[in-house]
Design an enzyme around this catalytic site. Structure first.
Site, PDB file in Angstrom:
ATOM      1  N   LYS A 187       0.580  -1.867   0.432  1.00 48.11           N
ATOM      2  CA  LYS A 187      -0.590  -1.982  -0.532  1.00 48.11           C
ATOM      3  C   LYS A 187      -0.532  -3.132  -1.274  1.00 48.11           C
ATOM      4  O   LYS A 187       0.317  -4.070  -0.855  1.00 48.11           O
ATOM      5  CB  LYS A 187      -0.059  -0.608  -1.348  1.00 48.11           C
TER       6      LYS A 187
HETATM    7  C1  LIG Z   1      -6.286   6.576   0.644  1.00 50.12           C
HETATM    8  C2  LIG Z   1      -4.876   7.065   0.553  1.00 50.12           C
HETATM    9  N1  LIG Z   1      -4.500   8.012  -0.125  1.00 50.12           N
HETATM   10  C3  LIG Z   1      -3.204   8.616  -0.445  1.00 50.12           C
HETATM   11  C4  LIG Z   1      -2.271   7.747   0.012  1.00 50.12           C
HETATM   12  C5  LIG Z   1      -0.643   8.234  -0.004  1.00 50.12           C
HETATM   13  O1  LIG Z   1       0.039   7.374  -0.583  1.00 50.12           O
HETATM   14  P1  LIG Z   1       1.584   7.487  -0.491  1.00 50.12           P
HETATM   15  O2  LIG Z   1       1.858   7.083   0.842  1.00 50.12           O
HETATM   16  O3  LIG Z   1       2.050   6.731  -1.401  1.00 50.12           O
HETATM   17  O4  LIG Z   1       2.054   8.811  -0.624  1.00 50.12           O
HETATM   18  C6  LIG Z   1      -2.407   6.742   0.940  1.00 50.12           C
HETATM   19  C7  LIG Z   1      -1.372   5.654   1.114  1.00 50.12           C
HETATM   20  O5  LIG Z   1      -0.982   5.491   2.357  1.00 50.12           O
HETATM   21  C8  LIG Z   1      -3.887   6.417   1.050  1.00 50.12           C
HETATM   22  O6  LIG Z   1      -4.240   5.191   1.649  1.00 50.12           O
END
Ligand SMILES: Cc1ncc(COP(=O)(O)O)c(C=O)c1O
Length: 373
Positions: A187
């Site tokens: 990110k």
């Molecule tokens: C659009 C979107 N939603 C949700 C997530 C979920 O985040 P995490 O991987 O921190 O659980 C991500 C990250 O990969 C994402 O890109």
């Protein structure tokens, strides 16, 4: 072939420097590894960065989305509309609470939800909408907010890919409804694993703080639990890294913008569709650099050619409704969401991060040009 010409170019890379190391070490040496003073400092900085009155740090973006389903009161029998062209967590959060994910098709240029398709997907059972700012490009909030208000639908913003983006000149996160952030190492900024939920609502924030911490109430002692909660806390070690990242967020975002602009130049004569540019309403925060190949081009072949040259790419993003568990559980199949499916078949992420240098980008552009030809 020179040495540099064969060096692997990765898809993403975090930007970690001595300041990050120092901040993390400080927490390690303090002995206060979780629920110490660092978490709230990180939360205050993030709230400030996105212009939100409240911020609750959580253990991942997925955890944040799940908690937002609780805020919405989503449960069995409810439907939650979201985008098929997203990461699976945007839809999984509804399933965790026993609700059914409903997918609305997307715009082929922004890759975000098409408000008309969202409207067509609304039923009396629609409880929430998870709007996604895919690849850091803000969704159509004026239209989506109006729809949600008209139909009594709870709006959650999945801004996991969009820290630093603006809609109508104001940062995402400052538009009132809850917004979810994610800090996995690919990110814009990272805490290793981690996430956050920002909101303008005092009540929502209070509930988030309780739910992430096993349902504890602010007024109760450690072993008193007022509701069913989760362990979705973010530890202070991760929060310390988050502070280091936020301190240089402007530099990170500017560097990513520059890398994206360079790709734009280098790919000008390559037969691919590059990401839609900003306009007066939409200010992207660059998360990934995704190109769309012309119809009929063998994407796997292109990816294999780049892989031979040690250039990482990804078939980004597959449509969620066509994942095997989704097909099995809900009977989803090809043809349901033609725009998303077409984008999924043709889009591809190129190596992209804040410190990708020009020579590597030239190699990527050259390899892509050759592969498509
Ligand atoms: C659009 C979107 N939603 C949700 C997530 C979920 O985040 P995490 O991987 O921190 O659980 C991500 C990250 O990969 C994402 O890109």
């Amino acid at each position: 072939m020179t040495h540099t010409a064969t060096q692997r170019i990765n898809l993403s890379a975090p930007w970690i420097d001595e300041r990050d190391e120092e901040l993390v070490l400080e927490v390690l040496r303090s002995g206060w590894l979780s629920l110490g003073p660092t978490g709230p400092r990180f939360e205050a900085m993030l709230a400030d960065a996105v212009g939100a009155p409240h911020c609750a740090a959580v253990s991942s973006g997925t955890a944040g989305l799940h908690l937002c389903m609780r805020l919405a009161g989503v449960g069995p029998g409810d439907e939650v509309i979201t985008s098929p062209y997203s990461f699976v967590a945007s839809a999984n959060c509804a399933i965790y609470e026993g609700a059914t994910p409903v997918f609305a098709d997307i715009d082929p240029q922004t890759y975000n939800l098409d408000p008309a398709a969202v409207e067509a997907a609304i039923t009396p059972r629609t409880k929430a909408l998870v709007a996604v700012d895919i690849f850091g490009y803000p969704a159509e909030y004026d239209a989506l907010i109006a729809l949600c208000e008209r139909h009594g639908i709870f709006l959650v913003e999945d801004s996991c890919e969009a820290l630093g983006a603006t809609y109508k000149g104001r940062p995402l996160g400052s538009h009132g409804h809850p917004a979810v952030w994610a800090f996995y190492p690919n990110k814009q900024m990272t805490t290793g694993e981690g996430g956050a939920v920002t909101t303008a609502s005092d009540e929502q924030h209070e509930l988030l703080v309780s739910l992430r911490n096993q349902g504890r109430l602010e007024t109760s002692s450690w072993l008193q639990h007022g509701r069913l909660g989760f362990n979705y806390r973010l530890d202070d070690i991760s929060a310390a890294l988050g502070i280091g990242q936020l301190e240089k967020l402007d530099r990170i975002l500017a560097a990513r913008r520059e890398v994206a602009a360079r790709y734009g130049e280098l790919l000008a004569d390559v037969d691919v569709e590059t990401p839609i540019p900003d306009d007066a309403d939409h200010g992207r925060s660059w998360f990934v650099y995704v190109v769309k190949l012309p119809a009929g081009v063998d994407r796997n072949g292109v990816m294999a050619r780049l892989a031979e040259q040690r250039i990482a790419t990804a078939p980004y993003l597959p449509s969620i409704h066509l994942q095997s568990y989704m097909r099995e559980r809900y009977g989803f199949s090809e043809g349901m969401l033609p725009v998303s499916e077409d984008c999924s078949a043709r889009t591809m992420a190129l190596p992209f991060h804040a410190r990708l240098d020009r020579s590597d980008q030239e190699r990527v552009a050259e390899a892509l040009r050759d592969a498509i030809r």
